[in-house]
Design a protein around this motif. Structure first.
Motif, PDB file in Angstrom:
ATOM      1  N   PHE A  31      15.316  43.750   7.527  1.00 44.55           N
ATOM      2  CA  PHE A  31      16.442  43.146   6.818  1.00 44.55           C
ATOM      3  C   PHE A  31      15.908  42.218   5.731  1.00 44.55           C
ATOM      4  O   PHE A  31      15.128  41.302   6.023  1.00 44.55           O
ATOM      5  N   LEU A  32      16.340  42.445   4.489  1.00 43.35           N
ATOM      6  CA  LEU A  32      16.015  41.539   3.380  1.00 43.35           C
ATOM      7  C   LEU A  32      17.321  41.112   2.729  1.00 43.35           C
ATOM      8  O   LEU A  32      17.880  41.802   1.876  1.00 43.35           O
ATOM      9  N   LEU A  33      17.833  39.963   3.171  1.00 46.67           N
ATOM     10  CA  LEU A  33      19.121  39.450   2.732  1.00 46.67           C
ATOM     11  C   LEU A  33      19.027  37.938   2.554  1.00 46.67           C
ATOM     12  O   LEU A  33      18.025  37.332   2.917  1.00 46.67           O
TER      13      LEU A  33
ATOM     14  N   GLY B 224      19.480  45.820   3.041  1.00 47.41           N
ATOM     15  CA  GLY B 224      19.319  44.727   2.090  1.00 47.41           C
ATOM     16  C   GLY B 224      20.351  44.719   0.985  1.00 47.41           C
ATOM     17  O   GLY B 224      21.337  45.466   1.004  1.00 47.41           O
ATOM     18  N   ASP B 225      20.089  43.869  -0.005  1.00 47.82           N
ATOM     19  CA  ASP B 225      20.986  43.681  -1.140  1.00 47.82           C
ATOM     20  C   ASP B 225      20.410  44.372  -2.377  1.00 47.82           C
ATOM     21  O   ASP B 225      19.776  45.424  -2.279  1.00 47.82           O
TER      22      ASP B 225
ATOM     23  N   HIS C 180      17.570  54.140   2.331  1.00 47.79           N
ATOM     24  CA  HIS C 180      17.790  52.804   2.887  1.00 47.79           C
ATOM     25  C   HIS C 180      19.274  52.516   2.909  1.00 47.79           C
ATOM     26  O   HIS C 180      20.099  53.381   2.570  1.00 47.79           O
TER      27      HIS C 180
ATOM     28  N   CYS D 265      13.043  39.455   6.863  1.00 50.68           N
ATOM     29  CA  CYS D 265      12.268  39.043   5.692  1.00 50.68           C
ATOM     30  C   CYS D 265      12.712  37.657   5.242  1.00 50.68           C
ATOM     31  O   CYS D 265      13.914  37.417   5.039  1.00 50.68           O
TER      32      CYS D 265
ATOM     33  N   TRP E 298      24.791  39.418   4.763  1.00 48.65           N
ATOM     34  CA  TRP E 298      24.784  39.647   6.212  1.00 48.65           C
ATOM     35  C   TRP E 298      26.203  39.916   6.715  1.00 48.65           C
ATOM     36  O   TRP E 298      26.443  40.845   7.493  1.00 48.65           O
TER      37      TRP E 298
ATOM     38  N   THR F 293      16.794  45.547  -2.496  1.00 52.13           N
ATOM     39  CA  THR F 293      16.556  46.823  -1.826  1.00 52.13           C
ATOM     40  C   THR F 293      17.159  47.963  -2.628  1.00 52.13           C
ATOM     41  O   THR F 293      16.561  49.044  -2.751  1.00 52.13           O
TER      42      THR F 293
ATOM     43  N   THR G 275      13.583  35.008   2.688  1.00 53.37           N
ATOM     44  CA  THR G 275      14.181  35.239   1.378  1.00 53.37           C
ATOM     45  C   THR G 275      13.211  34.853   0.252  1.00 53.37           C
ATOM     46  O   THR G 275      12.684  33.740   0.230  1.00 53.37           O
TER      47      THR G 275
ATOM     48  N   GLY H 247      20.679  49.631   1.126  1.00 54.35           N
ATOM     49  CA  GLY H 247      20.560  48.468   0.252  1.00 54.35           C
ATOM     50  C   GLY H 247      21.566  48.555  -0.868  1.00 54.35           C
ATOM     51  O   GLY H 247      21.595  49.555  -1.599  1.00 54.35           O
TER      52      GLY H 247
END
Length: 374
Positions: free
Chosen positions: A230-232, A127-128, A169, A278, A177, A131, A280, A171
Motif C-alpha cells: 500500500f502506497l497512500l 495506491g494513488d 495494480h 509504504c 485509504w 501508483t 509516504t 492505483g
C-alpha cells in the motif's frame, strides 16, 4: 480469526499519536527501525527526508555504518554480495557550532541476490496517482524479472498504457485509504475517477461492503495475494492544517483508522499475506514546483510538515506488528527530493525518483523472501 480481528481493533483504539516534540529532537530526526538493500542496486538515505527543516544544508549529518559512504546530501551504498547481512546504522545531526540536535538508529538489511529464486510470488499493489503512473510497479517488475528472482504475478484490474508486460495494480489518481475501504459508485462511467473501489461489492441485501475475498475470487483466479503493498497518504492528508499540531494529529489518526479497516479486511481474506505499508514519500525540494501546481495555496513547507508528521505516526502505528503480517516499507528514505523530481511537480517524482521507490519496495520483497526460506 476472531482473535486476529480483535488484535486489529485493539491497534485502532490504543495507538495514540506520539507527541511531535518527543520524537527526534528539535529537527524531528526520524528513521524507521529497518531499511533494505540488495547487491547491485543503489540505496540512499537523503538527509532532507529524515529531518524537519527548510534548510538541511545548514546542518552536519554524520552516519556511522560499517559499509557505505556519506556525501553532502545523502548516505549511499550499492552493496556487493560480500555485504549481505545486517548492518546497524546511526545518523547524528549537529548545528554549525557542533551542538548535537539528535541521533537516530536503523538497521540496513542487505539480502542476497537469489533470495526467493523460482518460488511463486503473487503481488498486489494498491495506491494513488504515484501508483497510477505505473513507473515504480514497472521498476519492481524489471528487478523481479532478472536472474535469481521469483516467478512473479502482479494482480490488479488496472493496466494503464504505461504498464509493461505483466504489470498491473490498483492505483488511481486522487484515491485515499477511505476510498479504497468504502467507496461504492452505483453509476460508473468506465473511468478510474467514477468507479467503485475494486474491493467494495454489494452484499445480498444490496448494501456496499468491503470484501477483498470476493475481489480475489472474481479478479485473481480465486487465489489470494502473497504480498500486498500500500502506497497512500498524500490525498488523505494534503489539506490538513500544519499550523495546528493537535488538529493535524487528529486528522492523521483518522486516516490511519481507515487504513486499519482496509488492512483488517485484507488480513481476513488473505491471512498469510504480508501487508507492506509504504511510508509516504517526501515532497520536491523546490518551492517553485508547489507554486507551479498550487499558485501559493499550498506551499512546500506546509506539506513537508504534514508529510513528516505522517511518517512519524505511520511508524508509531505500524511498528512491531509483524506477527499480524504488517510491515513498514521505508520508501521515504531512498527518494532524491531534488533530482528525483521534475522541476514543476511537487509530489509526483520523475522516472528516476519512481525508480528509487520501486527499488526499495523490491529490496523489502527480497528480504521477506529470504525470511520465508529460513
Amino acid at each position: 480469526m476472531k482473535l486476529t480481528l480483535w488484535l486489529f481493533a485493539i491497534a485502532i483504539l490504543s495507538a495514540e499519536p506520539c507527541r511531535a516534540e518527543e520524537v527526534g529532537g528539535p529537527l524531528r530526526l526520524t528513521l524507521p527501525a529497518d531499511c533494505y538493500a540488495v547487491p547491485g542496486v543503489e540505496f540512499s538515505i537523503y538527509y532532507d527526508n529524515i529531518v524537519l527543516t527548510e534548510t538541511p544544508e545548514d546542518y552536519d549529518f554524520q552516519v556511522t555504518c560499517d559499509i557505505g559512504e556519506s556525501t553532502a546530501k545523502r548516505w549511499r551504498i550499492t552493496p556487493q554480495e560480500a555485504d549481505v547481512g545486517d548492518h546497524p546504522l546511526t545518523v547524528s545531526v549537529s548545528d554549525a557550532d557542533g551542538k548535537s540536535l539528535g541521533t537516530a538508529k536503523t538497521v540496513l538489511h542487505v539480502t542476497k541476490s537469489d533470495a526467493g529464486a523460482n518460488r511463486p510470488l503473487r503481488l498486489l499493489i494498491v495506491g494513488d496517482s504515484l501508483t497510477h503512473a505505473t513507473h515504480y510497479p514497472n521498476t519492481i517488475a524489471e528487478h523481479l524479472t532478472s536472474a535469481g528472482n521469483p516467478q512473479w504475478t502482479m494482480l490488479g484490474t488496472h493496466r494503464p498504457s504505461a504498464a509493461k508486460t505483466g504489470v498491473a495494480h490498483e492505483g488511481y489518481g486522487g484515491w485515499t485509504w477511505q476510498r479504497f475501504a468504502a467507496h461504492y459508485e452505483p453509476n460508473p462511467d468506465g473511468t478510474y475517477r467514477k468507479r467503485s473501489s475494486p474491493f467494495v461489492y454489494l452484499d445480498k441485501s444490496g448494501k456496499p461492503q468491503l470484501d477483498p475475498q470476493q475481489y480475489f475470487e472474481k479478479e485473481c483466479d480465486g487465489k489470494p495475494a502473497d504480498v500486498i503493498v500500500f502506497l497512500l497518504g498524500i490525498n488523505d492528508c494534503f489539506r490538513l492544517n500544519p499550523d495546528d499540531p493537535e488538529s493535524l494529529d487528529d486528522g492523521i489518526k483518522a486516516v490511519l483508522e481507515q487504513a486499519e479497516i482496509l488492512l483488517a479486511a485484507f488480513h481476513k481474506a488473505a491471512p498469510q499475506a504480508k501487508l507492506g505499508i509504504c511510508l509516504t514519500p517526501p515532497p520536491n525540494t523546490r518551492e517553485s514546483s508547489f507554486e507551479a501546481n498550487y499558485k501559493g495555496k499550498y506551499p512546500r513547507w506546509g506539506w513537508k510538515r504534514i508529510q513528516h508528521r505522517l511518517v512519524q505516526l505511520e511508524i508509531a502505528q505500524f511498528k512491531g506488528r509483524e506477527q499480524e503480517q504488517i510491515f513498514i516499507l521505508p520508501t521515504e528514505l531512498n527518494l532524491d527530493p531534488v533530482d528525483g523530481y521534475p522541476t514543476n511537480n511537487s509530489v509526483h517524482p520523475n522516472p528516476a525518483g519512481y525508480g528509487q521507490i520501486g527499488a526499495e519496495i523490491f529490496a523489502w520483497l527480497k528480504a521477506e523472501l529470504a525470511a520465508d526460506a529460513r
